[in-house]
Scaffold this motif. Structure first.
Motif, PDB file in Angstrom:
ATOM      1  N   HIS A   2       0.809  -1.294  -0.140  1.00 57.39           N
ATOM      2  CA  HIS A   2       0.115  -0.096   0.167  1.00 57.39           C
ATOM      3  C   HIS A   2       0.781   1.237  -0.117  1.00 57.39           C
TER       4      HIS A   2
ATOM      5  N   GLU B  12       0.373  -7.664  -0.638  1.00 59.71           N
ATOM      6  CA  GLU B  12      -0.468  -8.195  -1.702  1.00 59.71           C
ATOM      7  C   GLU B  12       0.222  -9.253  -2.843  1.00 59.71           C
TER       8      GLU B  12
ATOM      9  N   ASP C 291      -6.513  -3.106  -6.199  1.00 59.84           N
ATOM     10  CA  ASP C 291      -5.025  -3.014  -6.083  1.00 59.84           C
ATOM     11  C   ASP C 291      -3.998  -4.027  -7.006  1.00 59.84           C
TER      12      ASP C 291
HETATM   13 MN    MN Z   1      -5.148  -3.200  -0.951  1.00 62.08          MN
END
Ligand code: MN
Ligand code: PEP
Length: 340
Positions: free
Chosen positions: A272, A298, A309
């Protein structure tokens, strides 16, 4: 204020100190440690009846805690907190790795990611069933269906689930599935939610707000601990600065500062912060070098088609390579133990 008990103080003596504190109209918080127990006093506006407490059996010392954060402070507990999540420790010698997609997607896709991640030795799985999106028109998460899928991941793949609790109303349902309750950056100062998770018996991972100071992050942890839940983990996920070459600026100094200020573990979230896949590995290394207890990342079997994302999400192959590297980084940058 902190009442430090003798090494050999009995439970009855600790209870008597807590009872005396309560009688004075304050709140006692026993902080058991491997070396000794301390009882932290909160709710006092000025000096507490020091003399009365100092005379109680088993009391070794009375210390003033100068900072506004008390229970999270390294002054209150000099020993690092290790958080047991169904047999796996966060804040121990091993680097914690929490990996998975941004959002819980269809059952097939989520199970496939979970299987791959677990096969690499990872034991913590992330994925949001409730998503805090900037746009109300963006995918908001599968909600209850997402929780059902996460429960399946947990039960079939021996993975511990880290997932965000977005609101007070959904806490009960999320807590049934989650092994760790994630408080997102946008909710870091949602004090009603912090108080509520403070009464839960699940560990809480608090992400730093995009514009929050380190002290504000610690105070969010204080909310949770003051409710009786001492299993708090912090996470630096990048803050808002004038830099627009990344999504958020990973504040590695915050990782080092939290280690110097608190006994609680802190993780780094390079995904992030970076916002771009190719910047995730260098930021992950930086977080480990700064002393992070672990990383939240992620990862997806097909980042190009991820439901949220994707641009910052690593493929399984990229993640595997990074994991190998991080093991070596961890060995090189093992943080020094805190002074006791
Ligand atoms: Mn995310
Ligand atoms: C997340 O981890 O899925 C997330 C939404 O992160 P943050 O709260 O840091 O934006």
């Amino acid at each position: 204020m902190l009442v430090v008990m003798n090494v050999d103080a009995t439970q009855e003596q600790v209870d008597a100190v807590s009872a005396a504190i309560r009688e004075m109209g304050y709140e006692p918080h026993a902080m058991p440690g491997a070396q000794r127990t301390a009882v932290c006093v909160t709710g006092n506006k000025g000096p507490v009846g020091r003399d009365r407490l100092a005379q109680l059996p088993g009391v070794r010392d009375i210390i003033s805690v100068s900072k506004p954060y008390k229970l999270v402070s390294l002054e209150t507990k000099t020993e690092r907190t290790r958080i047991d999540v169904r047999g796996r420790i966060i804040g121990g010698d091993e680097l914690t790795v929490i990996a998975g997609p941004c959002s819980v997607e269809s059952e097939d896709r989520t199970m496939a990611i979970a299987e791959r991640v677990r096969s690499l030795g990872v034991v913590f799985f992330r994925g949001g069933a409730y998503k805090p999106r900037t746009s109300p028109y963006a995918f908001q998460g599968l909600e209850e269906e997402g929780l059902r899928i996460l429960a399946k991941v947990r039960d079939e793949h021996d993975l511990r689930i880290v997932t965000e609790v977005l609101s007070e109303e959904t806490l009960e349902a999320v807590a049934e599935v989650a092994d760790v309750l994630q408080i997102g950056a946008r909710n870091m100062q949602n004090t009603a939610l912090l108080k509520k998770v403070g009464r839960c018996d699940k560990p809480v991972l608090i992400k730093r707000g995009a514009s929050a100071t380190v002290e504000e992050l610690l105070m969010a942890g204080e909310y949770v601990m003051s409710g009786g839940n001492h299993r708090v983990i912090f996470c630096e996920r990048g803050i808002r600065t004038f830099g627009d070459h990344v999504r958020n600026t990973l504040d590695v100094s915050a990782i080092a500062a939290v280690k110097a200020m608190s006994h609680l573990p802190i993780l780094g979230d390079p995904s992030h912060a970076a916002g771009k896949r190719h910047l995730v590995p260098p930021l992950a290394r930086a977080a480990v070098a700064a002393g992070a207890d672990g990383l939240l990342m992620e990862v997806h079997t097909d980042p190009a088609t991820a439901w949220s994302d994707g641009a910052q999400t690593l493929s399984i192959e990229e993640f595997q390579m990074l994991l190998e590297e991080l093991k070596r980084y961890r060995e090189a940058f093992t943080p020094a133990p805190a002074a006791t």
